[in-house]
Scaffold this motif. Structure first.
Motif, short mmCIF file in Angstrom:
data_model
loop_
_atom_site.label_atom_id
_atom_site.label_comp_id
_atom_site.label_asym_id
_atom_site.label_seq_id
_atom_site.Cartn_x
_atom_site.Cartn_y
_atom_site.Cartn_z
N SER A 73 -2.45 4.37 -11.38
CA SER A 73 -1.25 4.69 -12.17
C SER A 73 -0.80 3.53 -13.05
CB SER A 73 -0.11 5.11 -11.23
OG SER A 73 0.12 4.11 -10.25
N ASP A 74 -1.10 2.29 -12.65
CA ASP A 74 -0.73 1.16 -13.51
C ASP A 74 -1.48 1.20 -14.83
OD1 ASP A 74 -3.13 0.71 -12.26
OD2 ASP A 74 -2.68 -1.34 -11.61
N PRO B 283 4.28 2.28 -10.58
CA PRO B 283 4.00 0.86 -10.37
C PRO B 283 5.08 -0.01 -11.02
CG PRO B 283 2.56 1.75 -12.04
CD PRO B 283 3.31 2.92 -11.48
N SER B 284 5.19 -1.22 -10.56
CA SER B 284 6.19 -2.14 -11.10
C SER B 284 5.79 -2.62 -12.49
CB SER B 284 6.33 -3.34 -10.17
OG SER B 284 5.14 -4.11 -10.19
N GLY C 36 11.86 -0.73 -3.98
CA GLY C 36 10.93 0.08 -3.21
C GLY C 36 11.34 1.52 -3.04
N ARG D 146 7.12 4.84 -4.35
CA ARG D 146 5.85 4.22 -3.99
C ARG D 146 5.10 3.77 -5.24
NH1 ARG D 146 2.57 8.36 -0.49
NH2 ARG D 146 1.07 6.64 -0.71
N PRO D 147 4.41 2.62 -5.19
CA PRO D 147 3.67 2.12 -6.36
C PRO D 147 2.64 3.11 -6.91
CG PRO D 147 3.83 0.43 -4.67
CD PRO D 147 4.35 1.69 -4.05
N LEU D 148 2.14 4.01 -6.06
CA LEU D 148 1.19 5.00 -6.54
C LEU D 148 1.81 5.88 -7.61
CD1 LEU D 148 -1.52 6.53 -6.37
CD2 LEU D 148 -0.53 7.89 -4.51
N TRP E 96 13.78 0.43 -14.39
CA TRP E 96 12.40 0.39 -13.90
C TRP E 96 12.21 -0.79 -12.94
CZ3 TRP E 96 7.60 -0.50 -17.57
CH2 TRP E 96 6.43 -0.30 -16.84
N THR F 93 11.55 -0.07 -8.80
CA THR F 93 10.32 -0.57 -8.18
C THR F 93 10.58 -1.78 -7.29
OG1 THR F 93 9.86 -1.88 -10.18
CG2 THR F 93 8.85 0.30 -10.02
N ALA G 84 3.01 -5.11 -12.29
CA ALA G 84 1.68 -4.55 -12.08
C ALA G 84 1.10 -4.00 -13.38
CB ALA G 84 1.74 -3.47 -11.01
#
Length: 275
Positions: free
Chosen positions: A240-241, A55-56, A47, A50-52, A40, A44, A59
């Protein structure tokens, strides 16, 4: 002294003969979790997604801190958790005091089994969302319909597990108890119920898992607080986070309750797997 050291020890079937699945898997499970978390971080951090969509971990942790301190979806994480715990545990204990006796009656009485088995087997495979509209029509949109929906989802596996446990009792044990002068009630209490306990606890573990699974569906209806509500509300805003944070919290709570039931099972049924 030399004779005592060289004397052969009694054989342990689970160790000496290699019983399938014997041994602890805790280290393997921990390593698996660490590898997944590392992947994970890697995915993330590089890259690749995408964070959408993913998420990392940082986040998600920041969202967790925000949910605990300031709140998400109009309530703090503690308030969401307490609301969901009340619904799931209320439904679980209601199912425990109803489903287990019903399952035992189904196992020892063919009339009860004939009356209830078709009903349970009919609705058991149905997803809760299928009969959710009927529950809303019949019971409204208050708090009780949410608990009742989770109760229905938990009831079936717990009743079936109790019935299966009763039906798996050795006939020789029952005949031996009758031969020693036991009454029917004593046979049910001291022979059948004790022999069925492992299956009953298995049903409890399945039931609590199904209860957490049904929680999100239950909190779709006019809820303003709860972990399922928080996840659904966050998804509407593409947060999403917060969604992943809520999923992790639900998963951790469900796993914690499963571990608790396992510990109670080991304390109450020390003979399981040894006879």
């Amino acid at each position: 002294m030399l004779e005592r050291l060289t004397r052969a020890r009694p054989a342990r079937p689970g160790v000496s003969y290699g019983a399938p699945g014997d041994g602890s898997s805790a280290i393997i499970s921990l390593a698996t979790a660490l590898v997944l978390i590392a992947l994970w971080f890697l995915i993330t951090g590089m890259g690749w997604v995408r964070p959408l969509f993913l998420p990392s971990p940082g986040a998600v942790w920041d969202k967790f801190v925000l949910a605990v301190t300031e709140g998400v979806s109009n309530s703090t994480l503690v308030q969401h958790t307490l609301a969901s715990l009340g619904r799931v545990l209320g439904a679980f204990f209601l199912a425990l005091v109803i489903a287990v006796p019903v399952g035992i009656l189904m196992g020892v009485n063919r009339v009860v089994r004939g009356l209830l088995d078709p009903v349970i087997e009919f609705y058991r495979p149905l997803p809760p969302l299928a009969y959710l509209p009927l529950i809303i029509i019949w019971l409204g949109i208050g708090e009780f319909p949410k608990i009742f929906l989770i109760f229905l989802a938990i009831f079936a596996p717990m009743a079936i597990a109790a019935r299966s446990g009763v039906r798996s009792v050795s006939t020789e044990q029952i005949h031996a108890a009758y031969a020693m002068g036991a009454s029917r009630l004593q046979v049910i209490r001291h022979v059948i119920l004790k022999a069925a306990l492992p299956e009953i606890f298995t049903g409890m573990r399945i039931g609590i898992g199904v209860g957490w699974t049904t929680l999100v569906a239950a909190e779709m209806v006019a809820a303003h607080r709860g972990l399922g509500f928080m996840v659904l509300n966050s998804a509407e805003y593409l947060a999403s986070d917060a969604v992943i944070m809520g999923i992790i919290v639900i998963g951790v709570l469900a796993f914690a309750f499963d571990l608790l039931i396992r510990r109670i099972e080991r304390a109450l049924i020390p003979w399981k797997g040894k006879i």
